[in-house]
Design a protein around this motif. Sequence first.
Motif, PDB file in Angstrom:
ATOM      1  N   ARG A  47      -0.593  -2.233   8.339  1.00  0.00           N
ATOM      2  CA  ARG A  47      -0.033  -3.476   7.824  1.00  0.00           C
ATOM      3  C   ARG A  47      -1.039  -4.109   6.871  1.00  0.00           C
ATOM      4  O   ARG A  47      -2.250  -4.074   7.108  1.00  0.00           O
ATOM      5  CB  ARG A  47       0.266  -4.449   8.961  1.00  0.00           C
ATOM      6  N   VAL A  48      -0.523  -4.707   5.810  1.00  0.00           N
ATOM      7  CA  VAL A  48      -1.349  -5.451   4.869  1.00  0.00           C
ATOM      8  C   VAL A  48      -1.097  -6.938   5.108  1.00  0.00           C
ATOM      9  O   VAL A  48       0.048  -7.394   5.067  1.00  0.00           O
ATOM     10  CB  VAL A  48      -1.019  -5.075   3.409  1.00  0.00           C
ATOM     11  N   PHE A  49      -2.177  -7.666   5.380  1.00  0.00           N
ATOM     12  CA  PHE A  49      -2.128  -9.105   5.597  1.00  0.00           C
ATOM     13  C   PHE A  49      -2.618  -9.795   4.324  1.00  0.00           C
ATOM     14  O   PHE A  49      -3.656  -9.407   3.776  1.00  0.00           O
ATOM     15  CB  PHE A  49      -3.020  -9.500   6.784  1.00  0.00           C
ATOM     16  N   GLN A  50      -1.899 -10.804   3.859  1.00  0.00           N
ATOM     17  CA  GLN A  50      -2.234 -11.504   2.615  1.00  0.00           C
ATOM     18  C   GLN A  50      -2.982 -12.820   2.901  1.00  0.00           C
ATOM     19  O   GLN A  50      -2.659 -13.508   3.874  1.00  0.00           O
ATOM     20  CB  GLN A  50      -0.956 -11.822   1.838  1.00  0.00           C
ATOM     21  N   PHE A  51      -3.924 -13.146   2.017  1.00  0.00           N
ATOM     22  CA  PHE A  51      -4.733 -14.352   2.154  1.00  0.00           C
ATOM     23  C   PHE A  51      -4.897 -15.039   0.804  1.00  0.00           C
ATOM     24  O   PHE A  51      -4.696 -14.429  -0.242  1.00  0.00           O
ATOM     25  CB  PHE A  51      -6.116 -14.009   2.732  1.00  0.00           C
ATOM     26  N   PRO A  75      -9.964  -0.113  14.598  1.00  0.00           N
ATOM     27  CA  PRO A  75      -9.110   0.274  13.486  1.00  0.00           C
ATOM     28  C   PRO A  75      -9.921   0.634  12.239  1.00  0.00           C
ATOM     29  O   PRO A  75     -11.138   0.459  12.208  1.00  0.00           O
ATOM     30  CB  PRO A  75      -8.328  -1.009  13.208  1.00  0.00           C
ATOM     31  N   ALA A  76      -9.205   1.061  11.234  1.00  0.00           N
ATOM     32  CA  ALA A  76      -9.761   1.095   9.881  1.00  0.00           C
ATOM     33  C   ALA A  76      -9.394  -0.246   9.259  1.00  0.00           C
ATOM     34  O   ALA A  76      -8.244  -0.687   9.364  1.00  0.00           O
ATOM     35  CB  ALA A  76      -9.162   2.244   9.078  1.00  0.00           C
ATOM     36  N   LEU A  77     -10.371  -0.908   8.669  1.00  0.00           N
ATOM     37  CA  LEU A  77     -10.161  -2.211   8.039  1.00  0.00           C
ATOM     38  C   LEU A  77     -10.612  -2.128   6.585  1.00  0.00           C
ATOM     39  O   LEU A  77     -11.765  -1.778   6.313  1.00  0.00           O
ATOM     40  CB  LEU A  77     -10.976  -3.295   8.757  1.00  0.00           C
ATOM     41  N   LEU A  78      -9.718  -2.469   5.690  1.00  0.00           N
ATOM     42  CA  LEU A  78     -10.057  -2.537   4.272  1.00  0.00           C
ATOM     43  C   LEU A  78      -9.891  -3.982   3.834  1.00  0.00           C
ATOM     44  O   LEU A  78      -8.779  -4.516   3.829  1.00  0.00           O
ATOM     45  CB  LEU A  78      -9.144  -1.628   3.443  1.00  0.00           C
ATOM     46  N   THR A  79     -11.014  -4.614   3.512  1.00  0.00           N
ATOM     47  CA  THR A  79     -11.016  -6.016   3.110  1.00  0.00           C
ATOM     48  C   THR A  79     -11.173  -6.098   1.596  1.00  0.00           C
ATOM     49  O   THR A  79     -12.121  -5.547   1.039  1.00  0.00           O
ATOM     50  CB  THR A  79     -12.164  -6.772   3.798  1.00  0.00           C
ATOM     51  N   THR A  87      -5.330  -0.561   9.825  1.00  0.00           N
ATOM     52  CA  THR A  87      -4.694   0.705  10.200  1.00  0.00           C
ATOM     53  C   THR A  87      -5.165   1.095  11.594  1.00  0.00           C
ATOM     54  O   THR A  87      -6.365   1.222  11.841  1.00  0.00           O
ATOM     55  CB  THR A  87      -5.046   1.820   9.197  1.00  0.00           C
ATOM     56  N   TRP A  88      -4.189   1.273  12.486  1.00  0.00           N
ATOM     57  CA  TRP A  88      -4.477   1.661  13.868  1.00  0.00           C
ATOM     58  C   TRP A  88      -3.999   3.077  14.122  1.00  0.00           C
ATOM     59  O   TRP A  88      -2.887   3.440  13.748  1.00  0.00           O
ATOM     60  CB  TRP A  88      -3.769   0.732  14.865  1.00  0.00           C
ATOM     61  N   TRP A  89      -4.822   3.872  14.754  1.00  0.00           N
ATOM     62  CA  TRP A  89      -4.463   5.165  15.312  1.00  0.00           C
ATOM     63  C   TRP A  89      -5.589   5.545  16.254  1.00  0.00           C
ATOM     64  O   TRP A  89      -6.640   4.920  16.252  1.00  0.00           O
ATOM     65  CB  TRP A  89      -4.219   6.220  14.224  1.00  0.00           C
ATOM     66  N   THR A  90      -5.341   6.535  17.056  1.00  0.00           N
ATOM     67  CA  THR A  90      -6.344   6.930  18.048  1.00  0.00           C
ATOM     68  C   THR A  90      -7.027   8.199  17.558  1.00  0.00           C
ATOM     69  O   THR A  90      -6.426   9.279  17.569  1.00  0.00           O
ATOM     70  CB  THR A  90      -5.704   7.121  19.433  1.00  0.00           C
ATOM     71  N   ASP A 100      -2.647   1.723  20.303  1.00  0.00           N
ATOM     72  CA  ASP A 100      -2.512   1.323  18.902  1.00  0.00           C
ATOM     73  C   ASP A 100      -1.459   0.234  18.740  1.00  0.00           C
ATOM     74  O   ASP A 100      -1.630  -0.695  17.948  1.00  0.00           O
ATOM     75  CB  ASP A 100      -2.174   2.537  18.040  1.00  0.00           C
ATOM     76  N   PHE A 101      -0.404   0.323  19.499  1.00  0.00           N
ATOM     77  CA  PHE A 101       0.661  -0.672  19.447  1.00  0.00           C
ATOM     78  C   PHE A 101       0.204  -1.991  20.088  1.00  0.00           C
ATOM     79  O   PHE A 101       0.540  -3.071  19.595  1.00  0.00           O
ATOM     80  CB  PHE A 101       1.924  -0.125  20.105  1.00  0.00           C
ATOM     81  N   ILE A 102      -0.570  -1.878  21.158  1.00  0.00           N
ATOM     82  CA  ILE A 102      -1.154  -3.078  21.772  1.00  0.00           C
ATOM     83  C   ILE A 102      -2.022  -3.803  20.757  1.00  0.00           C
ATOM     84  O   ILE A 102      -1.912  -5.013  20.572  1.00  0.00           O
ATOM     85  CB  ILE A 102      -1.987  -2.699  23.022  1.00  0.00           C
ATOM     86  N   MET A 103      -2.881  -3.070  20.066  1.00  0.00           N
ATOM     87  CA  MET A 103      -3.798  -3.689  19.123  1.00  0.00           C
ATOM     88  C   MET A 103      -3.088  -4.201  17.874  1.00  0.00           C
ATOM     89  O   MET A 103      -3.510  -5.204  17.301  1.00  0.00           O
ATOM     90  CB  MET A 103      -4.927  -2.718  18.771  1.00  0.00           C
ATOM     91  N   ALA A 104      -2.020  -3.556  17.467  1.00  0.00           N
ATOM     92  CA  ALA A 104      -1.228  -4.083  16.346  1.00  0.00           C
ATOM     93  C   ALA A 104      -0.622  -5.429  16.742  1.00  0.00           C
ATOM     94  O   ALA A 104      -0.631  -6.381  15.949  1.00  0.00           O
ATOM     95  CB  ALA A 104      -0.142  -3.087  15.945  1.00  0.00           C
TER      96      ALA A 104
END
Length: 115
Positions: A47-51, A75-79, A87-90, A100-104
């Motif tokens: 998911r992409v979060f906007q700021f 996760p992988a985090l791209l700031t 991005t969540w995966w195991t 991954d769904f819990i953390m999303a």
Amino acid sequence: MTELLEQKCVPCTGSLPTATAAEIDTYKKQLPDWNLITENGELRLQRVFQFADFRDALAFTNLVGNLAEEEGHHPALLTEWGKVTVTWWTHAIGGLHHNDFIMAAKSDAAWKAKE
């Protein structure tokens, strides 16, 4: 089913199975803003979060990072300026797990709390 947000991650050693298609479908219904992607042959949630600016994006990155540390699942985090891609995966199983769904869901809650 217990809400994803209320659950805790379980330690994953690599011997756990990936989520089934039915499980993914069930969990994904609780996370409508997340996309299923395939990268390097692995299914992932993204998911992409906007700021408004980089400072807010960085603060959210740190918040998700702290949640990840608390749960022991990262996760992988791209700031970037004005956005954070989460991005969540195991890694240990090369795909999606219930964690991954819990953390999303926890990432979504952090996003909503900032508003």
